[in-house]
Scaffold this active site. Structure first.
Site, PDB file in Angstrom:
ATOM      1  N   SER A 111      12.269   4.942   3.443  1.00  0.00           N
ATOM      2  CA  SER A 111      10.953   3.741   3.617  1.00  0.00           C
ATOM      3  C   SER A 111      10.020   3.865   2.371  1.00  0.00           C
ATOM      4  O   SER A 111      10.410   3.782   1.072  1.00  0.00           O
ATOM      5  CB  SER A 111       9.984   3.940   4.568  1.00  0.00           C
ATOM      6  OG  SER A 111       9.158   2.962   4.995  1.00  0.00           O
ATOM      7  N   HIS A 112       8.836   4.207   2.583  1.00  0.00           N
ATOM      8  CA  HIS A 112       7.907   4.313   1.373  1.00  0.00           C
ATOM      9  C   HIS A 112       7.797   5.672   0.675  1.00  0.00           C
ATOM     10  O   HIS A 112       7.021   5.835  -0.282  1.00  0.00           O
ATOM     11  CB  HIS A 112       6.408   3.850   2.087  1.00  0.00           C
ATOM     12  CG  HIS A 112       6.065   5.014   3.045  1.00  0.00           C
ATOM     13  ND1 HIS A 112       6.698   4.848   4.466  1.00  0.00           N
ATOM     14  CD2 HIS A 112       5.273   6.007   3.118  1.00  0.00           C
ATOM     15  CE1 HIS A 112       6.031   5.864   5.142  1.00  0.00           C
ATOM     16  NE2 HIS A 112       5.267   6.485   4.394  1.00  0.00           N
ATOM     17  N   ASP A 273       7.418  -2.246   0.459  1.00  0.00           N
ATOM     18  CA  ASP A 273       7.748  -1.114   0.022  1.00  0.00           C
ATOM     19  C   ASP A 273       9.322  -1.120  -0.131  1.00  0.00           C
ATOM     20  O   ASP A 273       9.933  -1.964  -0.295  1.00  0.00           O
ATOM     21  CB  ASP A 273       7.354  -0.219   1.049  1.00  0.00           C
ATOM     22  CG  ASP A 273       7.865  -0.258   2.484  1.00  0.00           C
ATOM     23  OD1 ASP A 273       8.572  -1.477   2.714  1.00  0.00           O
ATOM     24  OD2 ASP A 273       8.248   0.588   3.469  1.00  0.00           O
ATOM     25  N   ASP A 275      11.847  -0.070   1.559  1.00  0.00           N
ATOM     26  CA  ASP A 275      13.097  -1.050   2.471  1.00  0.00           C
ATOM     27  C   ASP A 275      12.556  -2.150   2.963  1.00  0.00           C
ATOM     28  O   ASP A 275      13.244  -2.702   3.627  1.00  0.00           O
ATOM     29  CB  ASP A 275      13.488  -0.049   3.518  1.00  0.00           C
ATOM     30  CG  ASP A 275      12.253   0.503   4.603  1.00  0.00           C
ATOM     31  OD1 ASP A 275      10.898   0.409   4.084  1.00  0.00           O
ATOM     32  OD2 ASP A 275      12.623   0.638   5.818  1.00  0.00           O
ATOM     33  N   ASP A 277       9.853  -3.114   4.868  1.00  0.00           N
ATOM     34  CA  ASP A 277       9.173  -3.221   6.242  1.00  0.00           C
ATOM     35  C   ASP A 277       7.699  -3.280   5.875  1.00  0.00           C
ATOM     36  O   ASP A 277       6.932  -3.884   7.028  1.00  0.00           O
ATOM     37  CB  ASP A 277       9.676  -2.597   7.207  1.00  0.00           C
ATOM     38  CG  ASP A 277       9.365  -0.987   6.671  1.00  0.00           C
ATOM     39  OD1 ASP A 277       8.933  -0.646   5.885  1.00  0.00           O
ATOM     40  OD2 ASP A 277       9.868  -0.217   7.650  1.00  0.00           O
ATOM     41  N   ARG A 278       6.958  -2.992   4.923  1.00  0.00           N
ATOM     42  CA  ARG A 278       5.557  -2.915   4.925  1.00  0.00           C
ATOM     43  C   ARG A 278       5.131  -4.083   3.825  1.00  0.00           C
ATOM     44  O   ARG A 278       5.753  -4.513   3.089  1.00  0.00           O
ATOM     45  CB  ARG A 278       5.339  -1.612   4.390  1.00  0.00           C
ATOM     46  CG  ARG A 278       5.534  -0.222   5.167  1.00  0.00           C
ATOM     47  CD  ARG A 278       4.947   0.864   4.937  1.00  0.00           C
ATOM     48  NE  ARG A 278       5.220   2.153   5.994  1.00  0.00           N
ATOM     49  CZ  ARG A 278       4.528   2.934   6.150  1.00  0.00           C
ATOM     50  NH1 ARG A 278       3.317   3.164   5.419  1.00  0.00           N
ATOM     51  NH2 ARG A 278       4.773   3.726   6.958  1.00  0.00           N
ATOM     52  N   LYS A 372       9.024  -4.219  11.687  1.00  0.00           N
ATOM     53  CA  LYS A 372       8.230  -4.734  10.827  1.00  0.00           C
ATOM     54  C   LYS A 372       8.734  -5.306   9.762  1.00  0.00           C
ATOM     55  O   LYS A 372       9.903  -4.967   9.389  1.00  0.00           O
ATOM     56  CB  LYS A 372       7.118  -3.592  10.628  1.00  0.00           C
ATOM     57  CG  LYS A 372       7.486  -2.478   9.939  1.00  0.00           C
ATOM     58  CD  LYS A 372       6.434  -1.280   9.753  1.00  0.00           C
ATOM     59  CE  LYS A 372       7.021  -0.129   9.378  1.00  0.00           C
ATOM     60  NZ  LYS A 372       7.362   0.890  10.421  1.00  0.00           N
TER      61      LYS A 372
END
Length: 538
Positions: A111-112, A273, A275, A277-278, A372
């Protein structure tokens, strides 16, 4: 097909979003294979099923994809659908699982978290509804990983990840698809692209930072090609294995350049981010915190093509501010408070009880998928801005005037020794009974507890989800995050409601300063953690 003997690793306990470790750990012999086989051993009947596979392009992404493909063939999948170049955003995987009625999907991402050889890597499994695996399945996978003695492998050559179409591994089809098209088509169904194009024609200026994560190709297609924003609207749009040497985390620490750009004539800036999702949302002179964003989207959803019917209900994670609750009180819909982790929203979404969800950790989405979705949130804002013809600042301030302002901030203490973090939380937990109904300074404690969630759909119970201390119109929350790879991250969430519009222009940290001092007094956090200040404030 081959059976390969192996020995278990005992550190493969998935956190909030799958297994995340330093990249070098995933390079250990059999490490990735063990965890993937553990997923396949626990996910249910596999033979003849379809799997979705992709990642955010970080270092090891393509190598692990080849391993997953050979393991999938060895375990009897009939087909694996893979994004071109091995790229698929997390929301795109969720969409593809649902579209193709797949058994599930594997997402290769941390992710982030930073990437590269010295960065982090992760493996996450999403189930057939497109959402993250529930806790009972993750526990089963972890238990299996501690006992595993073999994995099943098709010993074949690597497949080409750049050639669209079908290839064969043993008896299994591998279909390489356009990573972007299905997701972009879905966004065009949900949002009024014509209204956004008209705003562009009126001179609306926008900039998006993909942070060298997976959203670059999606953003070029959606923002520049389909919507018609000028070339250069998307910056850092090429996915890189190390994200350009920076953290792909869309907050004001790691994406400060976007905030600074608002002085250069832009109306709106955003970022996503690693991937996808943010989201980060910035207007002229104003940062939109994710909790306010959720509330503003709920209040204005009827203006957006795909949400004309309005809000059925909203789910928010417990640490997320109560700003959306004030919208719900006025518009008569229910707000469900869940633990942190998108998997807790999935049951509510599947049951049709909610159609909007949000977390304070820069994640917002709706019932279109079960994850998300950073680009979705940005498009939702673009659609509302286009229809209202208001600036970001005007929209936010009008919302505060109507519903009141929730001053809100999260203080992160990163890289804390796990034992130290647990001791601090346990000490605070033991004091909860004494804190109830006591007055500390100007604050009267109304409630003090350790949040327990009872899932009304599957009747599961989740305990130890965060220490809550509630006052009249204010809250503070303490919890340990499960998304890091080194040590523990202690998070403190602070919130103060202010109804008086004359008091809405304070600096957030100044407005929260009494709560900040009180949080340390109650928890002894800085002394316990031997920290003089948070690592990151958002």
């Amino acid at each position: 097909m081959h059976t390969v003997k192996t020995q278990p690793f005992f550190d493969q306990n998935p956190g909030t979003s799958g297994l995340r470790k330093k990249t070098k750990i995933f390079e250990k012999k059999n490490y990735a294979e063990n965890f993937i086989q553990s997923i396949f051993d626990c996910a249910g009947p596999i033979r003849g099923k379809v799997l979705i596979l992709g990642g955010d392009g970080r270092y090891l992404n393509k190598k692990i994809i080849q391993k997953v493909l050979k393991l999938a063939a060895g375990n009897g999948f009939s087909k694996v659908i893979v994004g071109k170049d091995g790229l698929l955003s997390t929301p795109a995987v969720s969409n593809l699982i649902r579209k193709h009625k797949a058994m599930g999907g594997i997402i290769l991402s941390a992710s982030h978290n930073p990437g590269g050889h010295d960065g982090d890597f992760g493996i996450k499994y999403n189930v057939e509804n497109g959402g993250p695996a529930p806790d009972n399945l993750m526990r089963a996978i972890y238990d299996r990983s501690k006992k595993i003695s073999r994995y099943f492998l098709a010993k074949e050559e690597d497949v080409s990840l750049v050639t669209l179409g079908i290839q064969i591994i043993a008896a299994m089809q591998v279909e390489i698809i356009d990573s972007v098209r299905d997701y972009a088509d879905l966004m065009e169904e949900l949002f009024d692209f014509t209204a956004i194009r008209h705003a562009i024609g009126r001179g609306f200026r926008f900039r998006f930072d993909a942070m060298h994560g997976v959203t670059g190709p999606y953003a070029h297609e959606i923002f520049e090609r389909r919507l018609g924003f000028p070339s250069g609207t998307v910056v850092n749009g090429i996915p890189l294995a190390d994200f350009g040497g920076k953290n792909p985390d869309p907050n004001l620490v790691y994406a400060k350049e976007r905030y600074d750009m608002l002085d250069k004539g832009l109306d709106f800036a955003a970022a996503s981010d690693g991937d996808g999702d943010r989201n980060l949302l910035i207007g002229k002179g104003i940062f939109v915190n994710p909790s306010d964003s959720l509330a503003i989207l709920a209040a204005n959803a009827r203006l957006v093509k795909g949400y004309f019917s309005g809000i059925i209900g909203v789910a928010r994670s417990m640490p997320t501010s109560t700003a959306v609750n004030y919208v719900a009180d006025k518009h008569k819909f229910r707000v469900y408070e869940t633990p942190t982790g998108w998997k807790f929203f999935s049951n509510l979404l599947d049951a049709g009880l909610v159609n909007l969800c949000g977390e304070e950790s820069f994640g917002t989405s709706s019932s279109h998928i079960r994850e998300k979705d950073g680009l979705w949130a940005i498009l939702m804002w673009l659609n509302i801005l286009a229809v209202t013809n208001k600036s970001v600042s005007d929209l936010v301030r009008l919302h505060w005037y109507t519903y009141g302002r929730n001053y809100y901030s999260r203080h992160d203490y990163e890289g804390v020794e796990e034992e130290v973090a647990e001791r601090m939380i346990n000490n605070l937990r033991m004091r909860l009974t004494d804190l109830r109904k006591t007055r500390i300074g100007n604050f009267l404690v109304k409630k003090a507890d350790d949040f327990i969630y009872h899932d009304q759909i599957d009747n599961s119970v989740s305990v130890y989800q965060g220490i809550r201390i509630l006052f009249q119109g204010a809250r503070m929350i303490f919890r340990i995050s499960g998304t890091g790879t080194e040590g523990a991250t202690v998070r403190v969430y602070l919130e103060q409601y202010e109804a008086d519009s004359a008091q809405h222009d304070k600096d957030t940290q100044t407005a929260l300063s009494p709560l900040i001092r009180l949080s340390d007094e109650i928890s002894g956090l800085k002394l316990s953690l031997k920290r003089s200040r948070p690592t990151v404030i958002t």
